[in-house]
Structure formats: C-alpha cells, structure tokens
Design an enzyme around this catalytic site. Structure first.
Site, PDB file in Angstrom:
ATOM      1  N   HIS A  64      -9.755  54.713  55.113  1.00  0.00           N
ATOM      2  CA  HIS A  64     -10.561  55.478  53.737  1.00  0.00           C
ATOM      3  C   HIS A  64     -10.813  56.927  53.959  1.00  0.00           C
ATOM      4  O   HIS A  64     -10.755  57.780  55.196  1.00  0.00           O
ATOM      5  CB  HIS A  64     -11.672  54.785  53.586  1.00  0.00           C
ATOM      6  CG  HIS A  64     -13.165  55.051  54.812  1.00  0.00           C
ATOM      7  ND1 HIS A  64     -13.077  54.905  55.750  1.00  0.00           N
ATOM      8  CD2 HIS A  64     -14.342  55.302  54.247  1.00  0.00           C
ATOM      9  CE1 HIS A  64     -14.092  54.833  56.230  1.00  0.00           C
ATOM     10  NE2 HIS A  64     -14.924  55.825  55.882  1.00  0.00           N
ATOM     11  N   ASP A 109     -14.520  61.399  58.822  1.00  0.00           N
ATOM     12  CA  ASP A 109     -14.815  61.527  60.606  1.00  0.00           C
ATOM     13  C   ASP A 109     -13.907  60.047  61.050  1.00  0.00           C
ATOM     14  O   ASP A 109     -13.792  59.916  62.222  1.00  0.00           O
ATOM     15  CB  ASP A 109     -16.177  60.559  61.083  1.00  0.00           C
ATOM     16  CG  ASP A 109     -16.693  59.109  59.656  1.00  0.00           C
ATOM     17  OD1 ASP A 109     -16.348  59.753  58.953  1.00  0.00           O
ATOM     18  OD2 ASP A 109     -17.646  58.925  60.466  1.00  0.00           O
ATOM     19  N   HIS A 110     -13.027  59.874  59.385  1.00  0.00           N
ATOM     20  CA  HIS A 110     -12.620  59.358  59.994  1.00  0.00           C
ATOM     21  C   HIS A 110     -10.534  59.963  59.459  1.00  0.00           C
ATOM     22  O   HIS A 110      -9.770  59.211  59.676  1.00  0.00           O
ATOM     23  CB  HIS A 110     -12.392  57.896  58.962  1.00  0.00           C
ATOM     24  CG  HIS A 110     -12.842  57.020  59.652  1.00  0.00           C
ATOM     25  ND1 HIS A 110     -13.056  56.041  59.752  1.00  0.00           N
ATOM     26  CD2 HIS A 110     -14.265  56.738  58.912  1.00  0.00           C
ATOM     27  CE1 HIS A 110     -14.306  54.590  60.034  1.00  0.00           C
ATOM     28  NE2 HIS A 110     -15.376  55.446  59.671  1.00  0.00           N
ATOM     29  N   HIS A 170     -16.633  48.867  51.354  1.00  0.00           N
ATOM     30  CA  HIS A 170     -17.138  50.371  51.680  1.00  0.00           C
ATOM     31  C   HIS A 170     -18.126  51.152  49.933  1.00  0.00           C
ATOM     32  O   HIS A 170     -17.880  50.548  49.098  1.00  0.00           O
ATOM     33  CB  HIS A 170     -16.265  51.578  52.299  1.00  0.00           C
ATOM     34  CG  HIS A 170     -17.393  52.564  53.208  1.00  0.00           C
ATOM     35  ND1 HIS A 170     -18.547  52.161  53.462  1.00  0.00           N
ATOM     36  CD2 HIS A 170     -16.918  53.727  53.673  1.00  0.00           C
ATOM     37  CE1 HIS A 170     -18.951  53.130  54.062  1.00  0.00           C
ATOM     38  NE2 HIS A 170     -17.576  54.196  54.103  1.00  0.00           N
ATOM     39  N   ASP A 182     -14.911  50.772  58.236  1.00  0.00           N
ATOM     40  CA  ASP A 182     -16.040  50.531  57.556  1.00  0.00           C
ATOM     41  C   ASP A 182     -16.617  49.848  56.622  1.00  0.00           C
ATOM     42  O   ASP A 182     -15.559  49.645  54.988  1.00  0.00           O
ATOM     43  CB  ASP A 182     -15.868  52.378  57.084  1.00  0.00           C
ATOM     44  CG  ASP A 182     -16.803  53.654  58.367  1.00  0.00           C
ATOM     45  OD1 ASP A 182     -16.256  53.168  59.308  1.00  0.00           O
ATOM     46  OD2 ASP A 182     -17.320  54.038  58.191  1.00  0.00           O
ATOM     47  N   HIS A 213     -13.741  58.942  53.776  1.00  0.00           N
ATOM     48  CA  HIS A 213     -15.166  59.964  54.538  1.00  0.00           C
ATOM     49  C   HIS A 213     -14.342  60.245  55.685  1.00  0.00           C
ATOM     50  O   HIS A 213     -13.272  60.545  56.671  1.00  0.00           O
ATOM     51  CB  HIS A 213     -15.529  59.080  55.248  1.00  0.00           C
ATOM     52  CG  HIS A 213     -16.747  58.353  53.927  1.00  0.00           C
ATOM     53  ND1 HIS A 213     -17.578  57.072  54.122  1.00  0.00           N
ATOM     54  CD2 HIS A 213     -17.386  58.806  53.304  1.00  0.00           C
ATOM     55  CE1 HIS A 213     -17.896  57.299  52.606  1.00  0.00           C
ATOM     56  NE2 HIS A 213     -17.522  58.029  52.108  1.00  0.00           N
TER      57      HIS A 213
END
Length: 250
Positions: A61, A65-66, A138, A159, A63
C-alpha cells in the site's frame, strides 16, 4: 526448491528499534521483496543478499514506510550496473505514483522497470512462484499477498485491521505473516489507525488454521517483543515474533 524468508525490516512507521517493512523471499537464486521500506538496499547487503538478484517488488500500500525504499533500491541497482528488468507490483494508486516518480528521476536508470497494477484474486506468476493479491482493511487501498512456492503457502498481510479476507485467503497456509503493531492494551488505538494487535493476528491464525504465525510491523514503543509474543501466544501457540534479519527456511 531452495527457499527462505529473510525479515529485513520488522518495525512500523519510524525506524527506531527496528527497520522499516521489507521481507526478502529467496527462491533458488532469485529474490522477491514484499514491501520496500527506506534503507532496504542497505539491509539486503547486510543480510548477504544482492539487489541485482531481486526480480520483483510487491508493495502492499501507499504509506511511505512500505514503498519509499524502492527509489533508493533502484538507484543502487543502477550504480551496480544492473541491465535486467525489474518488476514492481502494487495497488493502482501506488503503481501510478511510483511510475510518475521513476519517470521524473533526474538520473535515468539503465534497465527496464515494469510496473504492474495488482488486482484482487489475479495470480501473478514468476518462474519459481505464484503470488495472488488480496484485499485487506487499512486506511487506504491495501493488499495482502498470498505466495505459493512449491508445496508451501505464505500469506503476508501488510498493514490491516482485523479483516475477514485474511482468514479467507490464508486458510491452511504454511505461514501467516501478520502485522501486530500493538498489544491488546492499545486495541482502540490500533483499530482507529487501521492496525491489528497481536491478539487479532493470533485469532486470525487460529481461524485460518495456519501452520505458523509470524508477527511483524511492531510499534517503536516496544523495545523488546515480550508483550507482543504473550498477547498472541494466549490464543495461538504456534506464534513467533519476527526480528530484523531473522530467517525462516521454507
């Protein structure tokens, strides 16, 4: 078939105690990444894995940090003289975003990057494995990935808050890699943020009757994994908490 999973980053959002989300699935001589948190190429090197062996990156996804580590990874590949193509599979919005960034990089790379919009239930086939995106719950469009390697099945949630599709797609999986950002004492906070507790993950693992539950994506508030492990073990005993650079043999 020679397969293993290397947990390159097992933390959430801020890399204080753990690296950001990235799993390396090594099958024979090929490497496949599930998520690409910042610094993932450094962690590949540290784990003794070559970025030049990475064939495909599967992003769950949008975000940061991914997926933000993808761009540093691509730059490192280019500096190392990569000439073989790289595949990137992601939900539609992330795929378009990644495509725009790569098109506008000041330094063009010397290899082809093939960006694929992952679609729920559509099987993505490589030489050594099959990967099926599935929907999770999410705060933005997000996919989990069901990976079939030989006679092993690995489900990776990315997530998510508790979600029926995880149980549906992970039924009888060899390994369920489930986010466990918090222990149950923060269940309200987890739900508001679209995340799961370790207890949530354990209940999903129990219902899906998986062989092993691996907990990952821990909040930086946890300096050790005791609270997360205990929270899951009460409900599903075949549980372990992932640590950076931990390896599982398939």
């Amino acid at each position: 078939m020679n397969g293993r999973i290397v947990f390159l980053g097992t933390g959430a959002a801020i890399p204080i105690n753990r690296g950001l989300p990235c799993l390396a699935l090594k099958v024979n001589s090929s490497i496949y990444l599930l998520d690409a948190g910042e610094g993932c190429q450094h962690r590949l090197f540290k784990a003794g894995l070559s970025p030049l062996k990475v064939k495909t990156v599967f992003i769950t996804h949008g975000h940061g940090d991914h997926y933000l580590g993808l761009f540093g990874l691509v730059q490192s590949m280019n500096l190392l003289g990569r000439d073989s193509g790289l595949n990137v599979v992601a939900p539609e919005q992330v795929a378009h975003l990644v495509s725009r960034v790569l098109e506008n990089m000041l330094e063009k790379v010397g290899f082809e990057i093939n960006i694929v919009v992952g679609k729920t239930g559509e099987v993505y086939k490589e030489d050594d494995l099959e990967v099926t995106p599935y929907p999770v719950c999410h705060t933005v469009e997000a996919h989990g990935y069901l990976v079939r390697v030989g006679d092993k099945t690995v489900s990776y949630t990315g997530d998510t808050r508790p979600c029926p599709s995880i149980v549906e797609y992970s039924k009888n999986a060899s390994i369920l890699i489930h986010e466990a950002t918090f222990a149950s004492e923060y269940s309200e906070e987890a739900l508001k943020q679209g995340h799961s507790t370790a207890r949530d993950a354990a209940l999903a693992a129990r219902e899906a009757d998986v062989g092993l539950l691996v907990l990952t994506h821990l909040s930086s508030r946890y300096k050790d994994d005791t609270a997360i492990f205990v929270d899951a073990y009460r409900f599903f005993r075949k549980s372990v908490v992932a640590r950076d650079y931990m390896t599982l043999i398939l």
